[in-house]
Every structure is written in structure tokens, then in C-alpha cells.
Design a protein around this motif. Structure first.
Motif, PDB file in Angstrom:
ATOM      1  N   ARG A 111       0.811  -1.210   0.000  1.00 62.38           N
ATOM      2  CA  ARG A 111       0.000   0.000   0.000  1.00 62.38           C
ATOM      3  C   ARG A 111       0.852   1.271   0.000  1.00 62.38           C
ATOM      4  O   ARG A 111       0.548   2.232  -0.701  1.00 62.38           O
ATOM      5  N   ALA A 149      -7.588  -6.521  -2.121  1.00 61.89           N
ATOM      6  CA  ALA A 149      -7.843  -6.143  -0.732  1.00 61.89           C
ATOM      7  C   ALA A 149      -8.187  -4.659  -0.623  1.00 61.89           C
ATOM      8  O   ALA A 149      -9.084  -4.266   0.136  1.00 61.89           O
ATOM      9  N   ARG A 150      -7.480  -3.862  -1.384  1.00 65.40           N
ATOM     10  CA  ARG A 150      -7.743  -2.418  -1.340  1.00 65.40           C
ATOM     11  C   ARG A 150      -9.111  -2.082  -1.944  1.00 65.40           C
ATOM     12  O   ARG A 150      -9.836  -1.219  -1.440  1.00 65.40           O
ATOM     13  N   GLU A 153     -11.756  -3.083   0.541  1.00 69.19           N
ATOM     14  CA  GLU A 153     -11.748  -2.146   1.656  1.00 69.19           C
ATOM     15  C   GLU A 153     -12.463  -0.851   1.293  1.00 69.19           C
ATOM     16  O   GLU A 153     -13.208  -0.283   2.107  1.00 69.19           O
ATOM     17  N   ALA A 156     -16.229  -1.527   1.348  1.00 66.64           N
ATOM     18  CA  ALA A 156     -16.698  -1.694   2.723  1.00 66.64           C
ATOM     19  C   ALA A 156     -16.728  -0.366   3.468  1.00 66.64           C
ATOM     20  O   ALA A 156     -17.694  -0.054   4.182  1.00 66.64           O
ATOM     21  N   ASP A 157     -15.689   0.429   3.304  1.00 66.75           N
ATOM     22  CA  ASP A 157     -15.634   1.724   3.995  1.00 66.75           C
ATOM     23  C   ASP A 157     -16.715   2.672   3.471  1.00 66.75           C
ATOM     24  O   ASP A 157     -17.333   3.414   4.250  1.00 66.75           O
ATOM     25  N   THR A 160     -20.070   1.581   4.867  1.00 68.36           N
ATOM     26  CA  THR A 160     -20.164   1.905   6.287  1.00 68.36           C
ATOM     27  C   THR A 160     -20.415   3.394   6.495  1.00 68.36           C
ATOM     28  O   THR A 160     -21.228   3.798   7.338  1.00 68.36           O
ATOM     29  N   ASP A 212     -10.429   5.570  -5.855  1.00 70.14           N
ATOM     30  CA  ASP A 212     -10.388   5.249  -4.432  1.00 70.14           C
ATOM     31  C   ASP A 212     -10.227   6.519  -3.600  1.00 70.14           C
ATOM     32  O   ASP A 212     -10.977   6.773  -2.642  1.00 70.14           O
ATOM     33  N   ARG A 216     -13.161   8.560  -1.208  1.00 72.30           N
ATOM     34  CA  ARG A 216     -12.877   8.843   0.202  1.00 72.30           C
ATOM     35  C   ARG A 216     -12.925  10.339   0.484  1.00 72.30           C
ATOM     36  O   ARG A 216     -13.395  10.775   1.548  1.00 72.30           O
TER      37      ARG A 216
END
Length: 414
Positions: A111, A149-150, A153, A156-157, A160, A212, A216
């Protein structure tokens, strides 16, 4: 995957590729301080971009050298059945080895990376990379990767933070969910909407890294809400989600004629043979049919041509679908983005025709706006607006662009 190609000496130092995002390669230990890696490449060295391996067991303070032998360029004789576009890309472009001294990165995980120092290129398309031990694993990559994985994530983030914003819009060839992130405006369903997608092509990592970071940024409390006060954003972070999940190993597919992956997905927006393309089209058509006003569509890629050329650009014109007056409006938009983002030298437009088979042509027809662009990011140098010159690609560039671009889009459309 077997670990039989990892070479371990009694001191415990070894080079491995058996991890998510690793690149299959032949590993040879030349002596106690030197390793050589040769990627198993199915394409020409001028269309092969990604290498990632892990150095294990290197004690803190000790140094080894890793020699990376880049794949050779192919010739027309190697590709007797290739179409003209493929033939040019595989044989006429520069070998990517030429810029590897500016793109090699080192990291302690998959990462966070930093530019490798003192990387040298020899005449036989080999780069030598000094690696100093930290006491833990060290990853060497030729460009910033984006992993499954990123991606998981991010989804999911996002869910949420804003429940219901992640939508499954279809299934991939391997049966994996193709996901959209729908970030609506406080102005309601009638608000203008920007659509952004990434990762139609494997190893073109800048696109999903930008998406990404932008998602965010737009979900980051009050600042994100302010950006969405009058403008909505829809994203598909990874069109080719199989490539994210399975990684670079998909590039080793011999690609028989009947294999779906033998067709470029960004030439499939007429034929719709890729289920991922159909999923995106059906999602956008459903949105437009319900009254959604899409004002721009951006398809994020990585470009490459010659070492002296960045490969970064926005497409402008070149297809009949663009319509009358389209080029002027497109240039107005592109100039606005160049002036507000550290990305590419102002005035760099790409006149590229695909005969209406690309995402760009589909989106123009769907949304009735000329503001549909293929956006290319350089793999090796990005424009620095303050210095008015290119600088070597660095890991912070996609995230920096994402923040700048979100704000520039809001300014342009609201």
C-alpha cells in the motif's frame, strides 16, 4: 501457486512472487548479494508494465542488488495475426525498460511505496535496483499497484460511511460482483451527475487509485458534503474486477481466439460481449432512463508511447459521435481541468478515433453531452503546475489529483 521458483540460500534471503499482486518470474541468485528476476511475460516489452516481487529475510542494514531483466520487444513476425492497432503498440512503441529508473518503487507493504534510489538501466534492458534491509519484507514494484484487498476495503468503507451507496450492477466473467459507488447530491435526484470509471485494462492502476482517493475525499465529513451540495458523483472503481482479484497472472493467459479476454473491453461498447461492459451500460441506461442528468463521463487509463512522451492526455474529438461544436466544448472542459490539477501539460489533447466502439462514444450517445473523455495518466512522469515541468511519477500523484479533480469538477459544473 507453488513456491518452487523461490530460491532460498542458508542465510534466509529470498525473492518471492507468491502473494496477491506478485508477478510470476524466474528468480536466480547470482551471488550472496545479487539476485536476477525475469518476468514471465506474454507481451512485448513495450506493452509490459508491471513487475512486483517481495524480498524476504534481508537483515536490517544489509544491502542486495536485484537485477530486473525486462521482456524483449516483439516484431511483426512474432504477431502474424495481430490487427494494426495491436501491431503498432507491441512493436513500434519504446520498451518500458527505458523509464524504469523513474518508476521503480520500494515499500514495506503493498500500500505504501517510496521511489527507489540509484536505479540504473543497462544496455540489455536490465535495471539494477539496490535494496537495503529494514528487518522486514520489502516490496519492489515498477508502478504503484491496486489490489483486491484495497478494492474490497474501499467498498466496505464507503458502505459503512454512507449505507446504501454501494450497488452491485452485474457479475464479471468469473462471477464476481461489479460494483458502483453512488454518491448523491444534497440537491436531490435532479442534480447534475459526473460519472467516473476505471480499470478497463489490467495493470492500469492509476485509475482505481484516483477513484479510491476521490470517493474517500467525497465521503470525508463536511468537506465532502460541501462538494456534493449541487453535484452528484457515480463511480465504477474497477470495470475489470476479475483482473483486480486474480492479479497480473491473468496476463499469462495464452488468449485463444475464442477467449473473451482476447477482445479489448474499450473496443466492446458496441458489441457488448464483455459482461462487465454490459453491466456498466445497463446501470447507466437505467439511471438515464429514470431522469438522471449525466453532465460528464470520464474513463480513467494509463497511457504509454515513447520515453520522451508522458502518455498523459484527455481525448478530444475524432469520432462523428462527438457532434457539432463538441471539440470546442471538450477543450473548454479539458483546459479547465488541466489548469486546476497536477496531471498533464496544458494543451495536450489526444485525437483518437475508435469508430464508436469505446466507452467515450457510448457515453456521448447515452447522455447527450460531448463531455465524455478517455483520461490517460502517465506511467512515468506527471506535470507539476507550480514548476511548469514534468517530474518523475511518485506514489502521491493519484491521491493529489483526486482531490484537485473533485474540486475542479464542482467548480466547472456548479
Amino acid at each position: 501457486m507453488s513456491r518452487q521458483n523461490d530460491h532460498q540460500w542458508p542465510d534466509g534471503i529470498r525473492v518471492s512472487f507468491n502473494f496477491p499482486g506478485g508477478t510470476c518470474c524466474r528468480v536466480e541468485r547470482i551471488d550472496d548479494k545479487r539476485f536476477r528476476c525475469r518476468p514471465y511475460a506474454s507481451r512485448s516489452g513495450c506493452q509490459w508494465f508491471h513487475f512486483c516481487a517481495r524480498v524476504e529475510g534481508l537483515p536490517a542494514g544489509e544491502q542486495i542488488t536485484l537485477d530486473l531483466r525486462w521482456p524483449s520487444k516483439l516484431t511483426a513476425e512474432d504477431l502474424p495475426s495481430a490487427d494494426q492497432e495491436t501491431l503498432e503498440r507491441e512493436t513500434q512503441y519504446d520498451s518500458f525498460a527505458k523509464v524504469l529508473p523513474h518508476t521503480c518503487l520500494l515499500g514495506d507493504d503493498m500500500r505504501t511505496f517510496r521511489p527507489a534510489e540509484n536505479v540504473e538501466l543497462t544496455g540489455d534492458q536490465t535495471v539494477t535496483v539496490p535494496i537495503s534491509g529494514t528487518g522486514g519484507d520489502i516490496y519492489l514494484a515498477t508502478q504503484m499497484p491496486y489490489t483486491a484487498a484495497r478494492h474490497a476495503e474501499l467498498l466496505a468503507d464507503a458502505e459503512t460511511t454512507e449505507p446504501g451507496c454501494v450497488k452491485q450492477i452485474g457479475l464479471s466473467q468469473a462471477g464476481l460482483p461489479v460494483a458502483a459507488v453512488v454518491l448523491e447530491s444534497d440537491a436531490g435526484a435532479d442534480a447534475p451527475t459526473v460519472y467516473i470509471q476505471a480499470y478497463q485494462h489490467i495493470t492500469e492502476f492509476s485509475g482505481p487509485l484516483v477513484v479510491d482517493a476521490m470517493v474517500r475525499h467525497l465521503l470525508d465529513g463536511a468537506p465532502g458534503r460541501e462538494l456534493r451540495r449541487n453535484l452528484a458523483f457515480h463511480f465504477v472503481p474497477a470495470v475489470d474486477v476479475d483482473a483486480v482479484y486474480y492479479g497480473p497472472a491473468l496476463l499469462l493467459d495464452p488468449r485463444p481466439v475464442e477467449d473473451l479476454r482476447s477482445k479489448n473491453p474499450n473496443r466492446d461498447w458496441k458489441d457488448r460481449t464483455w459482461p462487465e461492459v454490459r453491466a456498466v451500460q445497463d446501470f447507466l441506461r437505467q439511471q438515464a432512463g429514470s431522469g438522471r442528468s449525466y453532465v460528464a463521463g470520464l474513463d480513467l487509463h494509463n497511457g504509454w508511447h515513447m520515453a520522451h512522451d508522458s502518455g498523459g492526455a484527455y481525448t478530444v474529438g475524432a469520432d462523428e459521435s462527438d457532434g457539432a461544436g463538441a471539440v470546442e466544448r471538450q477543450k473548454e472542459f479539458v483546459d479547465h481541468m488541466y489548469a486546476r490539477t497536477d496531471h498533464e501539460k496544458p494543451g495536450n489533447y489526444w485525437w483518437h478515433s475508435t469508430g464508436g466502439s469505446s466507452f467515450k462514444a457510448f457515453f456521448i450517445d447515452l447522455a447527450g453531452t460531448p463531455l465524455a473523455h478517455t483520461v490517460e495518466f502517465s506511467r512515468h512522469m506527471w506535470w507539476n503546475r507550480e514548476k511548469r515541468e514534468y517530474e518523475p511519477y511518485a506514489p502521491h500523484h493519484p491521491q493529489q489529483f483526486a482531490r484537485q479533480a473533485a474540486e475542479a469538477l464542482v467548480e466547472f459544473f456548479t
